[in-house]
Design a protein around this motif. Structure first.
Motif, mmCIF file in Angstrom:
data_model
loop_
_atom_site.group_PDB
_atom_site.id
_atom_site.type_symbol
_atom_site.label_atom_id
_atom_site.label_comp_id
_atom_site.label_asym_id
_atom_site.label_seq_id
_atom_site.Cartn_x
_atom_site.Cartn_y
_atom_site.Cartn_z
ATOM 1 N N HIS A 1 42.255 44.216 46.528
ATOM 2 C CA HIS A 1 41.304 44.184 45.681
ATOM 3 C C HIS A 1 40.134 44.220 46.836
ATOM 4 C CE1 HIS A 1 38.010 44.336 42.792
ATOM 5 N NE2 HIS A 1 37.751 43.086 43.244
ATOM 6 N N ALA B 1 31.315 52.114 50.961
ATOM 7 C CA ALA B 1 32.471 52.318 51.772
ATOM 8 C C ALA B 1 32.426 53.021 52.987
ATOM 9 C CB ALA B 1 33.386 52.974 50.844
ATOM 10 N N SER C 1 34.421 54.907 56.294
ATOM 11 C CA SER C 1 35.719 55.709 56.563
ATOM 12 C C SER C 1 36.759 54.864 57.198
ATOM 13 C CB SER C 1 35.279 56.735 57.343
ATOM 14 O OG SER C 1 34.950 56.425 58.723
ATOM 15 N N SER C 2 38.007 55.316 57.218
ATOM 16 C CA SER C 2 39.117 54.526 57.864
ATOM 17 C C SER C 2 38.643 54.281 59.565
ATOM 18 C CB SER C 2 40.464 55.343 57.762
ATOM 19 O OG SER C 2 40.435 55.200 56.269
ATOM 20 N N GLU D 1 42.298 54.323 48.936
ATOM 21 C CA GLU D 1 42.063 54.342 47.270
ATOM 22 C C GLU D 1 40.708 53.582 46.892
ATOM 23 O OE1 GLU D 1 45.745 52.767 45.538
ATOM 24 O OE2 GLU D 1 46.913 53.626 47.146
ATOM 25 N N ALA D 2 40.107 54.023 46.207
ATOM 26 C CA ALA D 2 38.542 53.562 45.832
ATOM 27 C C ALA D 2 39.075 52.242 45.069
ATOM 28 C CB ALA D 2 37.902 54.489 44.718
ATOM 29 N N GLY D 3 38.196 51.196 45.626
ATOM 30 C CA GLY D 3 38.327 49.930 45.149
ATOM 31 C C GLY D 3 39.262 49.023 45.772
ATOM 32 N N HIS D 4 39.977 49.515 46.752
ATOM 33 C CA HIS D 4 41.045 48.979 47.246
ATOM 34 C C HIS D 4 40.822 48.623 48.548
ATOM 35 C CE1 HIS D 4 44.823 50.225 44.615
ATOM 36 N NE2 HIS D 4 43.884 49.529 44.008
#
Length: 100
Positions: free
Chosen positions: A46, A53, A55-56, A80-83
């Motif tokens: 979470h 957000a 980027s990686s 994943e969104a929110g993770h």
């Protein structure tokens, strides 16, 4: 002699079936490792932030800039969104000594 061979065949078959069952079960567990880990440890996945957000690759650059002794060696590009993003890091090698 035949009863001995029949009994030997039966028990070897049971042992082989047991081995194949355990192999299949552990293979199925490994295939679902991410989902099982998320179910058993939801706090690891979470994201606790209200900011935008990133980027990686941007997150990897920020991690490496925060501690120059490490380098990011694994980074999933699909987030994943929110993770929370999970990445793997390892110590950088010192060029002078060849040691981490």
């Amino acid at each position: 002699m035949r009863p001995l061979l029949v009994r030997l065949h039966r028990w070897l078959g049971v042992a082989t079936a047991l081995f194949l069952f355990v192999s299949g079960l552990t293979g199925a567990i490994i295939a679902w490792d991410h989902e099982l880990d998320a179910a058993l440890n939801p706090s690891f996945f979470h994201a606790r932030t209200t900011g935008p957000a990133l980027s990686s690759l941007e997150l990897a650059r920020l991690v490496e800039a925060a501690d120059p002794r490490i380098e990011v060696t694994y980074l999933p590009l699909g987030v994943e969104a929110g993770h929370a993003l999970q990445m793997m890091v390892q110590p950088r090698t010192d060029p002078a000594t060849g040691q981490p």
